[in-house]
Design an enzyme around this catalytic site. Structure first.
Site, PDB file in Angstrom:
ATOM      1  N   LYS A 248       2.292   4.608  -1.705  1.00 38.62           N
ATOM      2  CA  LYS A 248       0.947   4.372  -1.147  1.00 38.62           C
ATOM      3  C   LYS A 248       0.453   5.652  -0.461  1.00 38.62           C
ATOM      4  CE  LYS A 248       2.186  -0.471  -0.952  1.00 38.62           C
ATOM      5  NZ  LYS A 248       2.068  -1.771  -0.328  1.00 38.62           N
TER       6      LYS A 248
ATOM      7  N   GLU B 298       3.227  -9.203  -7.684  1.00 42.83           N
ATOM      8  CA  GLU B 298       3.288  -8.939  -6.243  1.00 42.83           C
ATOM      9  C   GLU B 298       2.392  -9.936  -5.513  1.00 42.83           C
ATOM     10  OE1 GLU B 298       4.450  -4.602  -5.337  1.00 42.83           O
ATOM     11  OE2 GLU B 298       2.331  -4.588  -5.799  1.00 42.83           O
TER      12      GLU B 298
ATOM     13  N   HIS C 182      -3.003  -2.569  -8.462  1.00 46.24           N
ATOM     14  CA  HIS C 182      -2.356  -2.950  -7.201  1.00 46.24           C
ATOM     15  C   HIS C 182      -3.327  -3.768  -6.345  1.00 46.24           C
ATOM     16  CE1 HIS C 182      -0.337  -2.809  -3.378  1.00 46.24           C
ATOM     17  NE2 HIS C 182       0.764  -2.538  -4.055  1.00 46.24           N
TER      18      HIS C 182
ATOM     19  N   GLY D 110       4.097  -6.038   2.573  1.00 47.11           N
ATOM     20  CA  GLY D 110       4.055  -5.393   3.881  1.00 47.11           C
ATOM     21  C   GLY D 110       4.119  -6.373   5.040  1.00 47.11           C
TER      22      GLY D 110
ATOM     23  N   ASN E 123       6.502   2.621  -4.696  1.00 50.62           N
ATOM     24  CA  ASN E 123       5.074   2.932  -4.533  1.00 50.62           C
ATOM     25  C   ASN E 123       4.885   3.433  -3.102  1.00 50.62           C
ATOM     26  OD1 ASN E 123       2.321   2.989  -4.327  1.00 50.62           O
ATOM     27  ND2 ASN E 123       2.039   0.760  -4.436  1.00 50.62           N
TER      28      ASN E 123
ATOM     29  N   SER F 131       7.899  -6.928   0.141  1.00 49.94           N
ATOM     30  CA  SER F 131       8.945  -6.948   1.171  1.00 49.94           C
ATOM     31  C   SER F 131      10.361  -6.974   0.612  1.00 49.94           C
ATOM     32  CB  SER F 131       8.714  -8.115   2.146  1.00 49.94           C
ATOM     33  OG  SER F 131       7.471  -7.950   2.813  1.00 49.94           O
TER      34      SER F 131
ATOM     35  N   GLU G 278      -3.963  -3.707  -3.329  1.00 46.25           N
ATOM     36  CA  GLU G 278      -4.754  -2.920  -2.368  1.00 46.25           C
ATOM     37  C   GLU G 278      -5.949  -2.274  -3.058  1.00 46.25           C
ATOM     38  OE1 GLU G 278      -1.366  -0.726  -0.979  1.00 46.25           O
ATOM     39  OE2 GLU G 278      -0.594  -2.580  -0.120  1.00 46.25           O
TER      40      GLU G 278
HETATM   41  P1  13P Z   1       6.161  -3.714   0.544  1.00 47.17           P
HETATM   42  O1  13P Z   1       7.490  -3.497  -0.153  1.00 47.17           O
HETATM   43  O2  13P Z   1       5.927  -2.755   1.655  1.00 47.17           O
HETATM   44  O3  13P Z   1       5.938  -5.144   0.893  1.00 47.17           O
HETATM   45  O4  13P Z   1       5.031  -3.340  -0.548  1.00 47.17           O
HETATM   46  C1  13P Z   1       5.111  -3.864  -1.831  1.00 47.17           C
HETATM   47  C2  13P Z   1       4.094  -3.174  -2.649  1.00 47.17           C
HETATM   48  O5  13P Z   1       2.902  -3.342  -2.444  1.00 47.17           O
HETATM   49  C3  13P Z   1       4.553  -2.265  -3.717  1.00 47.17           C
HETATM   50  O6  13P Z   1       3.522  -1.915  -4.565  1.00 47.17           O
END
Ligand code: 13P
Length: 250
Positions: A11, A166, A94, A172, A9, A212, A96
């Site tokens: 983003k 997740e 997601h 992140g 992803n 992560s 976010e």
């Molecule tokens: P990270 O791998 O950067 O922690 O992000 C995970 C994520 O949100 C994938 O959708």
């Protein structure tokens, strides 16, 4: 049989030229073909990404879509716009999108319906926040997200669903869930599916872990029996890391 999947992803990262270069680098490293590889670039790069990955085992997904078929929704992208450029997979839910764009379980249920009505594959994301885990309500939160956002779909639609657990506190932050924490939640999710939807669907549905994941922790997380792959953020932006994670799946 459920599939092994590693999905990136991206983003809101990579302009058109950067996207092309990253896809080129991934293709050149020839990721293992027994794993289903998905990349989700930003909307503006989807069409080029589909063309660039033709003939490879890489599947291109969108990061979001609107629930309506069309209409006065300035700035939004519909399911048919995705299908029209041969994008047949979409990430929905997601954290976010939930946190910054107010996407609720009820709204996500609508998006899921629209996507499935058009035969898209949905990578459905969910996961608890840090406070939920600290108060011990993480199983309850995850169960609610699944019941309210997803469990209404028909049995035949489950073949188009990939789940992605997740935990928000691991996204992140560099703080990944331990392989045991991931397995514990994935087992809980599979049991929920078994008890509410049916054992065949529970066995056949891929459940990805996200948060992560890096090349050096991927294989241990992926070795857990109920973890069928990963949804990768930051590490999917570097070809070496992304392909290293795919290798961890083999
Ligand atoms: P990270 O791998 O950067 O922690 O992000 C995970 C994520 O949100 C994938 O959708």
């Amino acid at each position: 049989m459920r599939k092994k999947i590693v999905a990136g992803n991206w983003k809101m990262n990579n302009d058109a030229a950067q996207a092309e270069a990253l896809i080129d680098a991934i293709i050149n490293k020839k990721p293992d073909t027994s794993t289903k590889v998905v990349i989700a670039p930003p909307f503006v790069s989807l069409q080029a990404a589909v063309a660039q990955t033709r003939g490879t085992n890489i599947i291109v997904a969108a990061q979001n879509m609107h629930q309506a078929e069309n209409g006065a929704y300035t700035g939004e992208i519909s399911v048919n716009m995705l299908k029209g450029i041969n994008v047949n997979t979409v990430i929905l839910g997601h954290s976010e999108r939930r946190a910054y764009f107010g996407e609720t379980n009820a709204l996500l249920a609508e998006k899921v319906n629209t996507a499935l009505n058009h035969n898209l594959t949905v990578i459905f994301c969910f996961g608890e926040e840090l406070a939920d885990r600290q108060t011990g309500s993480h199983f309850e939160v995850v169960e609610r997200q699944l019941r309210e956002g997803l469990f209404h779909i028909s049995e035949s639609d489950w073949s188009n669903i990939v789940l992605a657990y997740e935990p928000v506190w691991a996204i992140g932050t560099g703080e990944t869930a331990s392989p045991e924490q991931a397995q514990e939640m994935h087992e809980f999710i599979r049991t929920l599916l078994r008890n509410n939807i049916g054992s065949k669907i529970a066995e056949d549905t891929s459940i990805l872990y996200g948060g992560s994941v890096k090349p050096d922790n991927a294989s241990e997380i992926f070795s857990k029996p109920d973890v069928d792959g990963g949804l990768i953020g930051g590490a999917s932006l570097k070809a070496d890391d992304f392909v290293g994670i795919i290798k961890g799946m083999a």
